[in-house]
Design an enzyme around this catalytic site. Structure first.
Site, PDB file in Angstrom:
ATOM      1  N   HIS A 125      11.859  12.317  -7.557  1.00  0.00           N
ATOM      2  CA  HIS A 125      10.937  11.432  -8.266  1.00  0.00           C
ATOM      3  C   HIS A 125       9.759  12.227  -8.809  1.00  0.00           C
ATOM      4  O   HIS A 125       9.523  13.360  -8.409  1.00  0.00           O
ATOM      5  CB  HIS A 125      10.411  10.324  -7.339  1.00  0.00           C
ATOM      6  CG  HIS A 125      11.399   9.234  -7.094  1.00  0.00           C
ATOM      7  ND1 HIS A 125      12.361   9.309  -6.113  1.00  0.00           N
ATOM      8  CD2 HIS A 125      11.611   8.053  -7.735  1.00  0.00           C
ATOM      9  CE1 HIS A 125      13.090   8.204  -6.132  1.00  0.00           C
ATOM     10  NE2 HIS A 125      12.670   7.433  -7.110  1.00  0.00           N
ATOM     11  N   LYS A 129       4.489   9.942  -7.009  1.00  0.00           N
ATOM     12  CA  LYS A 129       5.036   8.943  -6.082  1.00  0.00           C
ATOM     13  C   LYS A 129       4.407   9.119  -4.713  1.00  0.00           C
ATOM     14  O   LYS A 129       4.358  10.222  -4.167  1.00  0.00           O
ATOM     15  CB  LYS A 129       6.558   9.077  -5.992  1.00  0.00           C
ATOM     16  CG  LYS A 129       7.209   8.010  -5.093  1.00  0.00           C
ATOM     17  CD  LYS A 129       8.693   7.980  -5.261  1.00  0.00           C
ATOM     18  CE  LYS A 129       9.375   6.983  -4.347  1.00  0.00           C
ATOM     19  NZ  LYS A 129       8.867   5.588  -4.519  1.00  0.00           N
TER      20      LYS A 129
HETATM   21  N1  LIG Z   1      11.961  -1.659  -6.944  1.00  0.00           N
HETATM   22  C1  LIG Z   1      11.990  -0.893  -8.033  1.00  0.00           C
HETATM   23  O1  LIG Z   1      12.917  -0.984  -8.883  1.00  0.00           O
HETATM   24  C2  LIG Z   1      10.879   0.074  -8.261  1.00  0.00           C
HETATM   25  C3  LIG Z   1       9.869   0.155  -7.343  1.00  0.00           C
HETATM   26  N2  LIG Z   1       8.799   0.950  -7.548  1.00  0.00           N
HETATM   27  C4  LIG Z   1       7.722   0.889  -6.563  1.00  0.00           C
HETATM   28  O2  LIG Z   1       6.648   0.159  -7.154  1.00  0.00           O
HETATM   29  C5  LIG Z   1       5.409   0.605  -6.591  1.00  0.00           C
HETATM   30  C6  LIG Z   1       4.482   0.996  -7.716  1.00  0.00           C
HETATM   31  O3  LIG Z   1       5.037   2.105  -8.395  1.00  0.00           O
HETATM   32  P1  LIG Z   1       4.184   2.766  -9.594  1.00  0.00           P
HETATM   33  O4  LIG Z   1       3.846   1.741 -10.595  1.00  0.00           O
HETATM   34  O5  LIG Z   1       4.905   4.000 -10.016  1.00  0.00           O
HETATM   35  O6  LIG Z   1       2.849   3.176  -8.811  1.00  0.00           O
HETATM   36  P2  LIG Z   1       1.392   3.442  -9.408  1.00  0.00           P
HETATM   37  O7  LIG Z   1       0.655   4.193  -8.364  1.00  0.00           O
HETATM   38  O8  LIG Z   1       1.482   3.960 -10.798  1.00  0.00           O
HETATM   39  O9  LIG Z   1       0.757   1.955  -9.525  1.00  0.00           O
HETATM   40  C7  LIG Z   1       0.420   1.230  -8.371  1.00  0.00           C
HETATM   41  C8  LIG Z   1      -0.434   0.062  -8.815  1.00  0.00           C
HETATM   42  O10 LIG Z   1      -0.728  -0.759  -7.695  1.00  0.00           O
HETATM   43  C9  LIG Z   1      -2.134  -0.938  -7.607  1.00  0.00           C
HETATM   44  N3  LIG Z   1      -2.539  -1.115  -6.204  1.00  0.00           N
HETATM   45  C10 LIG Z   1      -2.504  -0.197  -5.222  1.00  0.00           C
HETATM   46  N4  LIG Z   1      -2.945  -0.758  -4.071  1.00  0.00           N
HETATM   47  C11 LIG Z   1      -3.261  -2.047  -4.368  1.00  0.00           C
HETATM   48  C12 LIG Z   1      -3.777  -3.145  -3.620  1.00  0.00           C
HETATM   49  N5  LIG Z   1      -4.053  -3.023  -2.313  1.00  0.00           N
HETATM   50  N6  LIG Z   1      -3.977  -4.328  -4.249  1.00  0.00           N
HETATM   51  C13 LIG Z   1      -3.677  -4.461  -5.553  1.00  0.00           C
HETATM   52  N7  LIG Z   1      -3.190  -3.474  -6.331  1.00  0.00           N
HETATM   53  C14 LIG Z   1      -3.002  -2.280  -5.724  1.00  0.00           C
HETATM   54  C15 LIG Z   1      -2.725   0.304  -8.253  1.00  0.00           C
HETATM   55  O11 LIG Z   1      -4.043   0.045  -8.658  1.00  0.00           O
HETATM   56  P3  LIG Z   1      -5.111   1.266  -8.529  1.00  0.00           P
HETATM   57  O12 LIG Z   1      -4.597   2.342  -9.412  1.00  0.00           O
HETATM   58  O13 LIG Z   1      -6.394   0.617  -8.972  1.00  0.00           O
HETATM   59  O14 LIG Z   1      -5.083   1.635  -7.065  1.00  0.00           O
HETATM   60  C16 LIG Z   1      -1.763   0.488  -9.424  1.00  0.00           C
HETATM   61  O15 LIG Z   1      -2.083  -0.412 -10.466  1.00  0.00           O
HETATM   62  C17 LIG Z   1       5.767   1.739  -5.623  1.00  0.00           C
HETATM   63  O16 LIG Z   1       5.906   1.201  -4.333  1.00  0.00           O
HETATM   64  C18 LIG Z   1       7.130   2.203  -6.125  1.00  0.00           C
HETATM   65  O17 LIG Z   1       7.924   2.802  -5.121  1.00  0.00           O
HETATM   66  C19 LIG Z   1       8.681   1.738  -8.678  1.00  0.00           C
HETATM   67  C20 LIG Z   1       9.676   1.702  -9.616  1.00  0.00           C
HETATM   68  C21 LIG Z   1      10.864   0.885  -9.477  1.00  0.00           C
HETATM   69  O1  LIG Z   2       8.214   5.231  -7.258  1.00  0.00           O
HETATM   70  C1  LIG Z   2       9.110   5.162  -8.167  1.00  0.00           C
HETATM   71  O2  LIG Z   2       8.972   5.576  -9.327  1.00  0.00           O
HETATM   72  C2  LIG Z   2      10.392   4.521  -7.772  1.00  0.00           C
HETATM   73  N1  LIG Z   2      10.458   3.964  -6.595  1.00  0.00           N
HETATM   74  C3  LIG Z   2      11.541   3.191  -6.104  1.00  0.00           C
HETATM   75  C4  LIG Z   2      12.021   3.756  -4.781  1.00  0.00           C
HETATM   76  O3  LIG Z   2      11.136   4.178  -3.978  1.00  0.00           O
HETATM   77  O4  LIG Z   2      13.248   3.738  -4.561  1.00  0.00           O
HETATM   78  C5  LIG Z   2      12.624   2.947  -7.121  1.00  0.00           C
HETATM   79  C6  LIG Z   2      12.826   4.019  -8.140  1.00  0.00           C
HETATM   80  O5  LIG Z   2      13.580   5.082  -7.607  1.00  0.00           O
HETATM   81  C7  LIG Z   2      11.523   4.499  -8.740  1.00  0.00           C
END
Ligand SMILES: NC(=O)C1=CN([C@@H]2O[C@H](COP(=O)(O)OP(=O)(O)OC[C@H]3O[C@@H](n4cnc5c(N)ncnc54)[C@H](OP(=O)(O)O)[C@@H]3O)[C@@H](O)[C@H]2O)C=CC1
Ligand SMILES: O=C(O)C1=N[C@H](C(=O)O)C[C@H](O)C1
Length: 211
Positions: A125, A129
């Site tokens: 990743h 991450k």
């Molecule tokens: N299930 C799936 O298909 C996928 C899952 N994911 C998961 O999604 C999550 C986010 O990924 P990603 O977007 O890359 O991460 P980022 O770090 O880019 O974004 C995280 C976001 O969450 C916010 N955030 C963090 N803590 C809090 C809180 N306590 N309350 C409210 N908002 C909060 C951050 O705000 P701030 O920057 O202000 O802290 C930011 O906007 C991860 O857990 C990742 O593993 C990602 C891709 C695909």
């Molecule tokens: O953090 C990411 O970007 C992603 N997180 C998810 C995971 O932890 O499996 C899904 C995807 O691989 C992207």
């Protein structure tokens, strides 16, 4: 639809907003507070497990369903989600791509024939991450039905690569999936949000949304 988004400034939050073109973002919440335009019909959460308790409170306040992609959830977090699902529909998946969910089905069908093979998982990743191993790798390991070492690489802007590598004394068999862009997860989250609108309550995986 009118939707809420937790994590709206993040990588996934931005990708989700880009695909939700025929919907209206009416609620966001981050560590700085809430911004409510009107009651959301569904909340989408791709943020951090530290947000979960507030997200669950929001779903109860708005009596709306939840699509949650946030990873690194604990057993206690899943218990809270299952409790919420007694009141509203919840779709939870660590990976909202069709390809990974197909890979899960392949593993479910064929891993019983591979019990005498060694198996390990490699996930790669982007270097922003926060959690390791990935939720997807944990999900795939669970599908294997046995312990398998997970190797995590964090490099560049890789959206998400997963490989399950089987080997015995004579052969290697590798099953791999590559997410080319975050858009695939965002489209999956949108599909799940549309699914939620048709349900009264219950806990669902993304597999149940697409199959
Ligand atoms: N299930 C799936 O298909 C996928 C899952 N994911 C998961 O999604 C999550 C986010 O990924 P990603 O977007 O890359 O991460 P980022 O770090 O880019 O974004 C995280 C976001 O969450 C916010 N955030 C963090 N803590 C809090 C809180 N306590 N309350 C409210 N908002 C909060 C951050 O705000 P701030 O920057 O202000 O802290 C930011 O906007 C991860 O857990 C990742 O593993 C990602 C891709 C695909
Ligand atoms: O953090 C990411 O970007 C992603 N997180 C998810 C995971 O932890 O499996 C899904 C995807 O691989 C992207």
């Amino acid at each position: 639809m009118n939707y809420g988004l937790i994590g709206h400034t993040g990588q996934m939050g931005k990708a989700i907003q880009e695909v939700m073109t025929d919907s209206r973002l009416v609620y966001t919440r981050d560590e700085n507070g809430r911004n409510l335009i009107k009651r959301p019909e569904v909340i989408i959460d791709f943020s951090n497990r530290s947000a979960l308790s507030e997200t669950i409170k929001d779903c109860r306040e708005f009596k709306c369903g939840l699509v949650i992609g946030t990873t690194a959830l604990t057993e206690a977090d899943f218990e809270l989600l299952h409790k919420l699902a007694e009141e509203v529909p919840v779709v939870q998946s660590y990976n909202f791509s069709p390809g990974i969910n197909l890979l899960k089905l392949i593993l479910r069908q064929f891993s019983p024939y591979m019990k005498n093979w060694d198996v390990e998982i490699v996930e790669k990743h982007h270097n922003r991450k926060k959690d390791a191993p990935s939720g997807t790798a944990i999900m795939l390991q669970k599908e294997l039905g046995r312990e398998a070492k997970i190797h995590s690489l964090r490099e560049g802007g890789i959206p998400g690569d997963h490989s399950i590598i089987f080997a015995n004394d004579g052969e290697v068999l590798e099953l791999s999936h590559r997410a080319i862009s975050r858009k695939v997860f965002a489209i999956g989250a949108k599909e799940a949000a549309n699914f939620v609108l048709k349900k009264e309550k219950g806990f669902f995986s993304y597999e149940e949304v697409i199959l």
